[in-house]
Enzyme design. Structure first.
Site, PDB file in Angstrom:
ATOM      1  N   VAL A  14       0.814  -1.218   0.000  1.00 22.33           N
ATOM      2  CA  VAL A  14       0.000   0.000   0.000  1.00 22.33           C
ATOM      3  C   VAL A  14       0.851   1.272   0.000  1.00 22.33           C
ATOM      4  O   VAL A  14       0.628   2.181  -0.800  1.00 22.33           O
ATOM      5  CB  VAL A  14      -0.958   0.000   1.212  1.00 22.33           C
ATOM      6  N   SER A 130       6.059   9.936   6.898  1.00 22.72           N
ATOM      7  CA  SER A 130       4.941   9.866   7.836  1.00 22.72           C
ATOM      8  C   SER A 130       3.667  10.391   7.195  1.00 22.72           C
ATOM      9  O   SER A 130       3.685  11.372   6.459  1.00 22.72           O
ATOM     10  CB  SER A 130       5.243  10.677   9.097  1.00 22.72           C
ATOM     11  N   GLY A 131       2.575   9.723   7.533  1.00 21.76           N
ATOM     12  CA  GLY A 131       1.271  10.136   7.028  1.00 21.76           C
ATOM     13  C   GLY A 131       0.401   8.967   6.644  1.00 21.76           C
ATOM     14  O   GLY A 131      -0.740   9.148   6.225  1.00 21.76           O
ATOM     15  N   LYS A 185      12.568  10.409  12.276  1.00 22.51           N
ATOM     16  CA  LYS A 185      11.291   9.697  12.100  1.00 22.51           C
ATOM     17  C   LYS A 185      11.002   8.816  13.315  1.00 22.51           C
ATOM     18  O   LYS A 185       9.855   8.700  13.769  1.00 22.51           O
ATOM     19  CB  LYS A 185      11.334   8.844  10.833  1.00 22.51           C
ATOM     20  N   HIS A 188       9.791  11.096  15.990  1.00 19.91           N
ATOM     21  CA  HIS A 188       8.428  11.485  15.603  1.00 19.91           C
ATOM     22  C   HIS A 188       7.434  10.434  16.092  1.00 19.91           C
ATOM     23  O   HIS A 188       6.404  10.756  16.691  1.00 19.91           O
ATOM     24  CB  HIS A 188       8.337  11.626  14.075  1.00 19.91           C
ATOM     25  N   ASN A 189       7.751   9.170  15.844  1.00 17.06           N
ATOM     26  CA  ASN A 189       6.837   8.102  16.250  1.00 17.06           C
ATOM     27  C   ASN A 189       6.760   7.978  17.765  1.00 17.06           C
ATOM     28  O   ASN A 189       5.708   7.653  18.311  1.00 17.06           O
ATOM     29  CB  ASN A 189       7.270   6.773  15.628  1.00 17.06           C
ATOM     30  N   GLU A 192       4.471  10.537  18.859  1.00 19.98           N
ATOM     31  CA  GLU A 192       3.140  10.052  18.467  1.00 19.98           C
ATOM     32  C   GLU A 192       2.577   9.102  19.524  1.00 19.98           C
ATOM     33  O   GLU A 192       1.409   9.205  19.907  1.00 19.98           O
ATOM     34  CB  GLU A 192       3.246   9.360  17.114  1.00 19.98           C
ATOM     35  N   ARG A 449      25.436   5.299  46.398  1.00 20.41           N
ATOM     36  CA  ARG A 449      26.357   4.663  45.470  1.00 20.41           C
ATOM     37  C   ARG A 449      27.787   4.709  46.011  1.00 20.41           C
ATOM     38  O   ARG A 449      28.552   3.756  45.861  1.00 20.41           O
ATOM     39  CB  ARG A 449      26.300   5.358  44.099  1.00 20.41           C
TER      40      ARG A 449
END
Length: 479
Positions: A14, A130-131, A185, A188-189, A192, A449
């Protein structure tokens, strides 16, 4: 076969099919190729009237159809399938040609592939797209990495097929060398994931605490989408909430199993943030929330645990609560973008990419899933001050998040008292409070520590590293 195609697309599922159609619709002659040749033939037969396509059956014919420098777009699954396509086509290409990977590849793989192909004189352009399928056809946000030379030959074509922001600017730009495009990207995700989780938490609070129905919440989201929360995700949320299942007559959200799946880019964002030492707690909570949703047996075994049951508010109180949720959602959203841009800046510094954060904000204004009205303001903030350490250091965003904090806190109090999980809202507020704190408990952590591992510590009153001899007289020595 004549070399008439200006660009070629191999991998015609697709996304690949729609991207090929987008190029053709914009006046480019497009060579098409698929491992199963019937898919290429079907594309030409069905959509040949949209533009100029060159059907090819073999890899050799596909490469021969491309004019120099050859621009070969690969739209196959990330990982081994991408490597297999590169292995097939690279021997057929010449120096100066380019392979454009438009899949969701891990940026480390992109860096490796770019390095290997560079030795052959071939440009490898890791490109975030993206889109979704609609964006691929009508204009996505495109995030290409690779060499400046490759962008000079490819960029004008990407600019033409990309989405356009409200001011007409193309939603694409050269991000930086090698893996920079796929890195951006990935983040970006990650943003999202956080954005979707915050919206889901707002929905659950409006339903379980305020007592609104899904249809009523859809109207609330439509109202929000006419204001500062104007975004693609808010828009589609209203559509999903308003949808009624035809088979049962119930709200669509009530017949969908509450298990959110993921493909991996959100996890990558968190994993790489850990490597870079960048706090992306909001994105992490979004990833973990999806993980929790999938552990159905664990959830079933825990369903009888003690806790409050939410009691819906009165009509007047519900309306006031909805306003507070809007404030909490907006403030948390600012934090999500703050964390994402911090990770991009850290990645840019680590790998020497010199990424323009204002340009990143600019190309996210259209086409992509996280497109939102306030990206114009993010772009302006970074354009005004390229060294901006955080979006929260921008006067406008700082003022807004400060004005929202009382409602933000009230929403989390209500969520806690009513037993409604809101990990995204909580993580965002904790991050905000951590940044503004005069002192953090990390001083105690570092003392622990030093006690058990002699890891040393630094002092506030003088330079150097120190260690306390905890087992003896507890005197301090300089490390």
């Amino acid at each position: 076969m004549s070399s008439s195609a200006q660009i070629g697309v191999t991998g015609l599922a697709v996304m690949g099919r729609n991207l090929a159609r987008n190029f053709a619709r914009n006046g480019f002659t497009v060579a098409v190729h698929n491992r199963t040749a019937a898919k290429a033939r079907a594309l030409v037969d069905e959509f040949g009237d949209e533009g100029e396509f060159v059907y090819t059956e073999t890899a050799k014919d596909f490469v021969a159809a491309l004019e120099r420098p050859r621009r070969l777009v690969v739209m196959v699954k990330a990982g081994e399938p991408t490597d297999a396509v590169i292995k097939e086509f690279a021997p057929l290409l010449e120096p100066g040609d380019m392979i454009v990977d438009g899949g969701n590849a891990h940026f480390a793989d992109t860096r490796r592939r770019e390095r290997e192909l560079r030795e052959l004189g071939i440009h490898f352009v890791g490109t975030g797209v993206s889109g979704g399928e609609e964006g691929a056809l009508n204009g996505p946000s495109i995030m290409p990495g690779g060499s400046a030379e490759s962008y000079a030959a490819l960029g004008p074509m990407l600019e033409k097929i990309s989405a356009k922001a409200a001011d007409g600017s193309p939603c694409t730009a050269h991000i930086g060398p090698d893996g920079a495009g796929h890195f951006v990207k990935m983040v970006h995700n990650g943003i999202e994931y956080a954005d979707m989780q915050l919206i889901a938490e707002a929905y659950q609070l409006l339903r379980e605490v305020a007592g609104y129905s899904p249809a009523e919440i859809a109207d609330i989201f439509r109202t929000w989408n006419r204001g500062r929360l104007d975004s693609y995700l808010i828009e589609i949320t209203a559509e999903v909430l308003a949808h009624v299942d035809a088979a049962t007559g119930k709200p669509f959200v009530d017949v969908v199993a509450d298990r959110a799946e993921q493909k991996g880019t959100g996890r990558w964002t968190v994993q790489i943030a850990l490597d870079l030492g960048v706090p992306v707690s909001g994105i992490a909570e979004a990833v973990f929330a999806r993980s929790v949703s999938g552990h159905t047996e664990l959830r079933a075994a825990s369903r009888d645990l003690a806790g409050p049951v939410a009691e819906p508010l009165s009509k007047e109180a519900a309306a006031a609560f909805a306003d507070r949720v809007e404030q909490a959602l907006y403030a948390s959203k600012i934090v999500s973008y703050t964390q994402g841009f911090h990770e991009i800046a850290a990645g840019s510094a680590e790998y020497g990419w010199d990424i323009d954060l204002g340009a990143v904000a600019s190309i996210w204004r259209g086409g992509c899933i996280i497109r939102a009205a306030f990206l114009d303001r993010i772009r302006a903030a970074y354009d005004a001050r390229a060294d901006l350490p955080s979006l929260l250091a921008d006067e406008g965003f700082a003022r807004e998040i400060g004005a929202a904090q009382d409602d933000w806190r009230a929403v989390l109090v209500a969520a806690t008292q009513q037993g409604v999980p809101a990990p995204g809202f909580a993580a965002a507020l904790a991050y905000y409070d951590a940044l503004r704190a005069e002192r953090l408990p990390a001083a105690l952590t570092q003392g622990q520590r030093d006690y058990f591992g002699a890891h040393t510590y630094r002092r506030t009153d003088r330079e150097g590293s120190f260690h306390t001899l905890w087992g003896g007289d507890r005197s301090e020595v300089e490390a």
